[in-house]
Design a protein around this motif. Structure first.
Motif, PDB file in Angstrom:
ATOM      1  N   SER A 198      47.796  38.653  33.538  1.00  0.00           N
ATOM      2  CA  SER A 198      48.171  38.267  32.165  1.00  0.00           C
ATOM      3  C   SER A 198      49.778  37.478  32.529  1.00  0.00           C
ATOM      4  O   SER A 198      50.114  36.765  31.563  1.00  0.00           O
ATOM      5  N   LYS A 199      50.406  37.575  33.574  1.00  0.00           N
ATOM      6  CA  LYS A 199      51.646  36.878  33.816  1.00  0.00           C
ATOM      7  C   LYS A 199      51.398  35.715  34.727  1.00  0.00           C
ATOM      8  O   LYS A 199      52.330  34.757  35.253  1.00  0.00           O
ATOM      9  N   HIS A 200      49.823  35.270  34.747  1.00  0.00           N
ATOM     10  CA  HIS A 200      49.474  33.936  35.626  1.00  0.00           C
ATOM     11  C   HIS A 200      50.096  33.783  36.831  1.00  0.00           C
ATOM     12  O   HIS A 200      50.358  32.756  37.483  1.00  0.00           O
ATOM     13  N   VAL A 201      50.028  35.034  37.707  1.00  0.00           N
ATOM     14  CA  VAL A 201      50.158  35.207  39.092  1.00  0.00           C
ATOM     15  C   VAL A 201      49.011  34.978  39.764  1.00  0.00           C
ATOM     16  O   VAL A 201      48.043  35.441  39.407  1.00  0.00           O
ATOM     17  N   PRO A 202      48.827  33.980  40.627  1.00  0.00           N
ATOM     18  CA  PRO A 202      47.688  33.584  41.455  1.00  0.00           C
ATOM     19  C   PRO A 202      47.348  34.892  42.489  1.00  0.00           C
ATOM     20  O   PRO A 202      48.192  35.538  42.748  1.00  0.00           O
ATOM     21  N   ILE A 203      46.130  35.197  42.178  1.00  0.00           N
ATOM     22  CA  ILE A 203      45.694  36.697  42.879  1.00  0.00           C
ATOM     23  C   ILE A 203      44.500  36.026  44.053  1.00  0.00           C
ATOM     24  O   ILE A 203      43.596  35.387  43.515  1.00  0.00           O
ATOM     25  N   ILE A 204      44.672  36.402  45.349  1.00  0.00           N
ATOM     26  CA  ILE A 204      43.710  36.155  46.303  1.00  0.00           C
ATOM     27  C   ILE A 204      43.217  37.728  46.700  1.00  0.00           C
ATOM     28  O   ILE A 204      44.143  38.626  46.908  1.00  0.00           O
ATOM     29  N   SER A 205      42.055  37.954  46.406  1.00  0.00           N
ATOM     30  CA  SER A 205      41.266  39.181  46.707  1.00  0.00           C
ATOM     31  C   SER A 205      40.496  39.281  47.950  1.00  0.00           C
ATOM     32  O   SER A 205      39.877  38.196  47.871  1.00  0.00           O
ATOM     33  N   ILE A 206      40.636  40.226  48.632  1.00  0.00           N
ATOM     34  CA  ILE A 206      39.708  40.465  49.751  1.00  0.00           C
ATOM     35  C   ILE A 206      38.740  41.786  49.606  1.00  0.00           C
ATOM     36  O   ILE A 206      39.311  42.729  49.395  1.00  0.00           O
ATOM     37  N   VAL A 207      37.521  41.523  49.224  1.00  0.00           N
ATOM     38  CA  VAL A 207      36.690  42.521  48.643  1.00  0.00           C
ATOM     39  C   VAL A 207      35.402  42.529  49.373  1.00  0.00           C
ATOM     40  O   VAL A 207      35.101  41.310  49.803  1.00  0.00           O
ATOM     41  N   SER A 208      34.389  43.313  49.118  1.00  0.00           N
ATOM     42  CA  SER A 208      33.177  43.471  49.933  1.00  0.00           C
ATOM     43  C   SER A 208      32.058  43.047  48.766  1.00  0.00           C
ATOM     44  O   SER A 208      30.885  42.651  49.040  1.00  0.00           O
ATOM     45  N   ASN A 209      32.522  43.150  47.550  1.00  0.00           N
ATOM     46  CA  ASN A 209      31.513  42.890  46.432  1.00  0.00           C
ATOM     47  C   ASN A 209      32.146  41.770  45.608  1.00  0.00           C
ATOM     48  O   ASN A 209      33.148  41.970  44.944  1.00  0.00           O
TER      49      ASN A 209
END
Length: 257
Positions: A198-209
């Motif tokens: 909502s604050k337009h922060v870039p998000i890099i996620s490391i997930v298995s799914n």
């Protein structure tokens, strides 16, 4: 019944026995685990033979009498039990190793180089990097934060829930959030990701799914395959693929410096 040297030795004596003695031997070979609880009279009554037949059979098999044969069979049961336990344990280890190798190979096969390059670009541009990892993924987050710091970035991996809540409100689009979660469904992590987005922060996620909520909320989702393993409430899922993704990102980032 599992075959071993003792059973094989007894089977070789079969041709030396009379028909009644063969009946005794067959009982021993087919139900020898019961021998520990039986007397010579029990066996004789069970097979409708005399105790003399049981004793004679024992001697022809190479023992002084039934007592010595019974003792040997009991000792053999213990060896077989230990052998089965070792084999079962070895099978579990082998299965675990194969699963981890397959997960790592599937992770490599699923890698999108453009996503990795974009992730490195975000790391380069970020004024501050906040690494959000909880539970069993916390160690991976702390390790990533430490290495990014050594590479010259301002990176944090906080362990306090209240701090993480505050940070999710304070970051802006000049920052970067890296979220590490095996399931991608942890409620706290999802709440943080929603506020960051909502604050337009870039998000890099490391997930298995790839279909997890966290992956869907992320700017870039990097997939680290794993099998979820729980013993009670303890998460013992392997993080090998996650570590591989992190090391790959760090290597690519470090070579650009």
């Amino acid at each position: 019944m599992e075959q071993n040297a003792l059973i094989g030795k007894l089977q070789k004596k079969r041709n030396d026995l009379s028909e009644l003695e063969k009946r005794v031997l067959d009982f021993i070979l087919n139900d020898y685990e019961l021998i520990a609880t039986m007397t010579i009279d029990d066996i004789a009554n069970r097979l409708y033979v005399s105790t003399a037949t049981v004793s004679r059979c024992s001697r022809k098999l190479g023992y002084e009498g039934f007592r010595e044969l019974k003792y040997t069979l009991i000792q053999n049961q213990t060896k077989l039990k230990k052998s089965k336990e070792v084999q079962n344990f070895s099978a579990e280890i082998n299965e675990f190793m194969i699963e981890n190798v397959n997960n790592l190979q599937n992770t490599i096969n699923d890698i999108n180089i453009k996503d990795l390059e974009t992730a490195v670009t975000y790391i380069n541009r970020a004024q501050v990097i906040e690494i959000i990892s909880v539970g069993a993924s916390l160690a991976n987050g702390l390790d990533l934060s430490r290495k990014l710091t050594f590479l010259g970035q301002i990176a944090h991996a906080r362990t306090d829930w209240d701090e993480l809540e505050a940070i999710s409100h304070n970051l802006n689009d000049d920052c970067l959030a890296i979220c590490i979660s095996s399931s991608g469904e942890t409620s706290y992590m999802i709440n943080y990701a929603k506020k960051l987005k909502s604050k337009h922060v870039p998000i890099i996620s490391i997930v298995s799914n790839r279909n997890s909520q966290l992956a869907q909320l992320s700017t870039i989702a990097l997939i680290a395959k794993t099998n979820n393993i729980y013993i009670g409430n303890v998460d013992l899922s392997s993080r090998h693929a996650t570590i591989f993704i992190i090391d790959l990102i760090l290597m690519m980032y470090g070579k650009q410096l």
